[in-house]
Design an enzyme around this catalytic site. Structure first.
Site, PDB file in Angstrom:
ATOM      1  N   SER A  71      -4.527  -7.728 -16.460  1.00 32.51           N
ATOM      2  CA  SER A  71      -3.351  -8.539 -16.155  1.00 32.51           C
ATOM      3  C   SER A  71      -3.741 -10.006 -16.161  1.00 32.51           C
ATOM      4  O   SER A  71      -4.870 -10.364 -15.824  1.00 32.51           O
ATOM      5  CB  SER A  71      -2.779  -8.141 -14.790  1.00 32.51           C
ATOM      6  OG  SER A  71      -1.560  -8.804 -14.545  1.00 32.51           O
ATOM      7  N   ASP A  72      -2.809 -10.845 -16.553  1.00 32.74           N
ATOM      8  CA  ASP A  72      -3.029 -12.283 -16.480  1.00 32.74           C
ATOM      9  C   ASP A  72      -1.677 -12.957 -16.316  1.00 32.74           C
ATOM     10  O   ASP A  72      -0.637 -12.401 -16.686  1.00 32.74           O
ATOM     11  CB  ASP A  72      -3.736 -12.820 -17.727  1.00 32.74           C
ATOM     12  CG  ASP A  72      -4.378 -14.168 -17.450  1.00 32.74           C
ATOM     13  OD1 ASP A  72      -5.513 -14.162 -16.928  1.00 32.74           O
ATOM     14  OD2 ASP A  72      -3.744 -15.198 -17.714  1.00 32.74           O
ATOM     15  N   GLN A  73      -1.710 -14.143 -15.753  1.00 38.40           N
ATOM     16  CA  GLN A  73      -0.467 -14.847 -15.457  1.00 38.40           C
ATOM     17  C   GLN A  73      -0.567 -16.298 -15.895  1.00 38.40           C
ATOM     18  O   GLN A  73      -1.593 -16.951 -15.696  1.00 38.40           O
ATOM     19  CB  GLN A  73      -0.201 -14.777 -13.955  1.00 38.40           C
ATOM     20  CG  GLN A  73       1.121 -15.365 -13.534  1.00 38.40           C
ATOM     21  CD  GLN A  73       1.330 -15.165 -12.052  1.00 38.40           C
ATOM     22  OE1 GLN A  73       0.666 -15.795 -11.250  1.00 38.40           O
ATOM     23  NE2 GLN A  73       2.237 -14.277 -11.702  1.00 38.40           N
TER      24      GLN A  73
END
Length: 198
Positions: A71-73
């Protein structure tokens, strides 16, 4: 699909670990080593999706029989969609970010990638969440940053803590998207891999 029990969270984020813990699953953490700088992406969605995929793929390549979650934001202002907002890293930068975004709406593009290479299972997607900041005084910004020190948080706040007091409104279908790991969507794909939830 046969029962797969080994789950790996490809992240070094303590917030993502805390979110993953909410599911009550047994899992391991392996921090992926990837270049997180933009590679010509002009939209936050593209960058967040690529980084989530690469984090999961680097770990999946080593553990093809495991379910790997990456996951990355990436944060960005609605009025400045090509200007990404990163982690402030210093108190001065955090205060400057909050001052610049006072009264503004930020969108958080959270990339999620779930991979199980042995079976060919791979889903990578983007979830969005928006926050509208109140108009903040310099004193409020200084008190908040001094109290919570959100130096590793894109946008310079922790919504799961005192950061909630900075907002006028929030919009999205899953608040965990804002925190960096969209659990509702993650659970959907884990069930497809025969992981029992609840």
């Amino acid at each position: 699909m046969s029962n797969i029990s080994d789950i790996i969270l490809a992240s070094s984020s303590q917030t993502r670990k805390a979110l993953m813990d909410r599911l009550g699953l047994t899992y391991r953490i392996i921090s992926p080593d990837i270049d997180e700088s933009p590679q010509g992406e002009t939209h936050a969605d593209d960058l967040a999706q690529r980084l989530a995929f690469e984090k999961a793929r680097v770990v999946s390549a080593q553990y093809p029989n495991s379910i790997v979650i990456g996951s990355d934001q990436v944060a960005w202002r609605i009025d400045l969609p090509k200007q990404f907002i990163g982690k402030p890293l210093t108190i001065e930068n955090a205060m400057a970010q909050l001052k610049q975004n006072s009264g503004q709406t930020l969108c958080f593009s959270t990339g999620l990638s779930i991979q199980h290479l042995a079976s060919g299972f791979e889903h990578t997607l983007i979830e969005h969440y928006q926050v509208k900041f109140r108009v903040l005084t310099d004193a409020e910004i200084e008190r908040y940053v001094t109290t919570e020190q959100p130096l590793q948080c894109a946008g310079s706040f922790r919504c799961e803590g005192l950061g909630i007091s900075l907002f006028e409104s929030m919009q999205g279908s899953d608040q965990t998207t804002l925190m960096g790991l969209p659990l509702i969507t993650l659970c959907k794909y884990l069930r497809q891999l025969n992981i029992q939830l609840p």
